[in-house]
Scaffold this motif. Sequence first.
Motif, PDB file in Angstrom:
ATOM      1  N   ARG A 181       1.377  -5.562   1.480  1.00  0.00           N
ATOM      2  CA  ARG A 181       0.264  -6.288   2.087  1.00  0.00           C
ATOM      3  C   ARG A 181       0.040  -5.780   3.505  1.00  0.00           C
ATOM      4  N   ASN A 182       1.134  -5.465   4.176  1.00  0.00           N
ATOM      5  CA  ASN A 182       1.075  -4.931   5.531  1.00  0.00           C
ATOM      6  C   ASN A 182       1.714  -3.544   5.534  1.00  0.00           C
ATOM      7  N   PRO A 183       0.928  -2.482   5.352  1.00  0.00           N
ATOM      8  CA  PRO A 183       1.494  -1.130   5.275  1.00  0.00           C
ATOM      9  C   PRO A 183       2.233  -0.707   6.537  1.00  0.00           C
ATOM     10  N   GLU A 184       1.955  -1.378   7.666  1.00  0.00           N
ATOM     11  CA  GLU A 184       2.659  -1.010   8.888  1.00  0.00           C
ATOM     12  C   GLU A 184       4.157  -1.269   8.770  1.00  0.00           C
ATOM     13  N   LEU A 185       4.547  -2.235   7.943  1.00  0.00           N
ATOM     14  CA  LEU A 185       5.968  -2.457   7.707  1.00  0.00           C
ATOM     15  C   LEU A 185       6.595  -1.267   6.991  1.00  0.00           C
ATOM     16  N   LEU A 186       5.857  -0.684   6.069  1.00  0.00           N
ATOM     17  CA  LEU A 186       6.341   0.523   5.398  1.00  0.00           C
ATOM     18  C   LEU A 186       6.462   1.661   6.401  1.00  0.00           C
ATOM     19  N   ARG A 187       5.451   1.824   7.230  1.00  0.00           N
ATOM     20  CA  ARG A 187       5.500   2.900   8.226  1.00  0.00           C
ATOM     21  C   ARG A 187       6.720   2.751   9.126  1.00  0.00           C
ATOM     22  N   LEU A 188       6.978   1.538   9.581  1.00  0.00           N
ATOM     23  CA  LEU A 188       8.126   1.300  10.450  1.00  0.00           C
ATOM     24  C   LEU A 188       9.436   1.644   9.749  1.00  0.00           C
ATOM     25  N   ALA A 189       9.509   1.356   8.457  1.00  0.00           N
ATOM     26  CA  ALA A 189      10.720   1.653   7.693  1.00  0.00           C
ATOM     27  C   ALA A 189      10.995   3.147   7.624  1.00  0.00           C
ATOM     28  N   LEU A 190       9.986   3.960   7.853  1.00  0.00           N
ATOM     29  CA  LEU A 190      10.118   5.412   7.734  1.00  0.00           C
ATOM     30  C   LEU A 190      10.241   6.132   9.070  1.00  0.00           C
ATOM     31  N   VAL A 191      10.322   5.381  10.168  1.00  0.00           N
ATOM     32  CA  VAL A 191      10.412   5.989  11.506  1.00  0.00           C
ATOM     33  C   VAL A 191      11.871   6.080  11.933  1.00  0.00           C
ATOM     34  N   HIS A 192      12.407   7.288  11.972  1.00  0.00           N
ATOM     35  CA  HIS A 192      13.789   7.511  12.402  1.00  0.00           C
ATOM     36  C   HIS A 192      13.875   7.504  13.922  1.00  0.00           C
ATOM     37  N   SER A 193      15.045   7.149  14.441  1.00  0.00           N
ATOM     38  CA  SER A 193      15.215   7.042  15.896  1.00  0.00           C
ATOM     39  C   SER A 193      14.964   8.357  16.609  1.00  0.00           C
ATOM     40  N   GLU A 247       3.062  14.695   5.204  1.00  0.00           N
ATOM     41  CA  GLU A 247       1.915  14.182   4.459  1.00  0.00           C
ATOM     42  C   GLU A 247       1.196  13.093   5.241  1.00  0.00           C
ATOM     43  N   ARG A 248      -0.064  12.883   4.915  1.00  0.00           N
ATOM     44  CA  ARG A 248      -0.803  11.793   5.536  1.00  0.00           C
ATOM     45  C   ARG A 248      -0.189  10.473   5.126  1.00  0.00           C
ATOM     46  N   PHE A 249      -0.218   9.519   6.053  1.00  0.00           N
ATOM     47  CA  PHE A 249       0.434   8.238   5.768  1.00  0.00           C
ATOM     48  C   PHE A 249      -0.208   7.538   4.575  1.00  0.00           C
ATOM     49  N   THR A 250      -1.518   7.665   4.421  1.00  0.00           N
ATOM     50  CA  THR A 250      -2.170   7.027   3.273  1.00  0.00           C
ATOM     51  C   THR A 250      -1.636   7.585   1.957  1.00  0.00           C
ATOM     52  N   ASP A 251      -1.309   8.872   1.939  1.00  0.00           N
ATOM     53  CA  ASP A 251      -0.736   9.476   0.732  1.00  0.00           C
ATOM     54  C   ASP A 251       0.694   8.987   0.506  1.00  0.00           C
ATOM     55  N   ILE A 252       1.442   8.813   1.602  1.00  0.00           N
ATOM     56  CA  ILE A 252       2.807   8.310   1.500  1.00  0.00           C
ATOM     57  C   ILE A 252       2.803   6.906   0.905  1.00  0.00           C
ATOM     58  N   VAL A 253       1.901   6.053   1.412  1.00  0.00           N
ATOM     59  CA  VAL A 253       1.784   4.685   0.910  1.00  0.00           C
ATOM     60  C   VAL A 253       1.498   4.706  -0.590  1.00  0.00           C
ATOM     61  N   LYS A 254       0.553   5.531  -0.983  1.00  0.00           N
ATOM     62  CA  LYS A 254       0.167   5.606  -2.402  1.00  0.00           C
ATOM     63  C   LYS A 254       1.340   6.052  -3.264  1.00  0.00           C
ATOM     64  N   ASP A 255       2.071   7.091  -2.808  1.00  0.00           N
ATOM     65  CA  ASP A 255       3.197   7.610  -3.579  1.00  0.00           C
ATOM     66  C   ASP A 255       4.299   6.560  -3.742  1.00  0.00           C
ATOM     67  N   LEU A 256       4.655   5.906  -2.645  1.00  0.00           N
ATOM     68  CA  LEU A 256       5.753   4.937  -2.713  1.00  0.00           C
ATOM     69  C   LEU A 256       5.350   3.678  -3.467  1.00  0.00           C
ATOM     70  N   GLN A 257       4.113   3.279  -3.348  1.00  0.00           N
ATOM     71  CA  GLN A 257       3.654   2.131  -4.136  1.00  0.00           C
ATOM     72  C   GLN A 257       3.756   2.421  -5.623  1.00  0.00           C
ATOM     73  N   THR A 258       3.450   3.636  -6.001  1.00  0.00           N
ATOM     74  CA  THR A 258       3.548   4.012  -7.415  1.00  0.00           C
ATOM     75  C   THR A 258       5.009   4.036  -7.865  1.00  0.00           C
ATOM     76  N   LYS A 259       5.880   4.612  -7.041  1.00  0.00           N
ATOM     77  CA  LYS A 259       7.289   4.747  -7.418  1.00  0.00           C
ATOM     78  C   LYS A 259       8.013   3.404  -7.463  1.00  0.00           C
ATOM     79  N   LEU A 260       7.633   2.499  -6.576  1.00  0.00           N
ATOM     80  CA  LEU A 260       8.312   1.207  -6.496  1.00  0.00           C
ATOM     81  C   LEU A 260       7.602   0.112  -7.289  1.00  0.00           C
ATOM     82  N   HIS A 261       6.410   0.402  -7.775  1.00  0.00           N
ATOM     83  CA  HIS A 261       5.588  -0.614  -8.440  1.00  0.00           C
ATOM     84  C   HIS A 261       5.386  -1.813  -7.512  1.00  0.00           C
ATOM     85  N   TYR A 262       5.103  -1.490  -6.263  1.00  0.00           N
ATOM     86  CA  TYR A 262       4.915  -2.546  -5.258  1.00  0.00           C
ATOM     87  C   TYR A 262       3.868  -2.099  -4.249  1.00  0.00           C
TER      88      TYR A 262
END
Length: 236
Positions: A20-32, A2-17
């Motif tokens: 401020r810096n979506p790049e931190l979320l992106r980094l959390a989702l990058v596997h080695s 999925e597009r990262f903007t959609d991922i951000v939207k989905d997880l923000q809804t699920k976590l109710h959070y």
Amino acid sequence: MERFTDIVKDLQTKLHYAWRNPELLRLALVHSSFTYENRGREEQNNERLEFLGDAVLELVISDYYYNQLPHKSEGELTKMRALTVCEPSLATVARRLELGRYIFMGRGEERSGGRERPALLADAFEALLGSVYLDAGFEEARRVALQQLADIIEEVKSGHTVRDYKTDLQEMLQRKSADPIQYSIIDEEGPDHDKIFTAAVDYQGKRMGWGRGRTKKEAEQQAAKMALINYAPKIL
């Protein structure tokens, strides 16, 4: 993927959070495995965030049980915490959040079932929590952790939980002696992004069991399980 903007939207809804810096979320989702297959790019993975999130989660759960259960002993609290933050529990939360859909991983890892692998999912949840902590601080990370683990916490408090073989082994052995139980990683196989670890457990100079897993924690749990099978099969 999925597009990262959609991922951000989905997880923000699920976590109710909202990050401020979506790049931190992106980094959390990058596997080695993703960074391994994209070595030509400057790309970090989520391992450092996982390290941080693991520490935050342990403090959150320790603080919660300490304050909520004043009648419990140190040993009881330790076991409850271990059951709450163990790999199967965190993987359950990650599946509910559908983190497997969102993780950036290498093609080889994906083909081998990485999006459903418990160790990978548990690590991703810890990294996600680490990203919230860096983005907004401890209180917000605490809220997210307790919200997402609420049903597991209730199961632990009621006694209905997954097995934690390391704790079971420790309790069995410490009835006999307070001598320390020693876990060690005796072998590693495979590339950095797809390692298999072999762990051994020793007690009073005797090797009690060994086990293999995709993380050191998983290998240690399997070693403890083998020790219990070898020396106390009736409790399994």
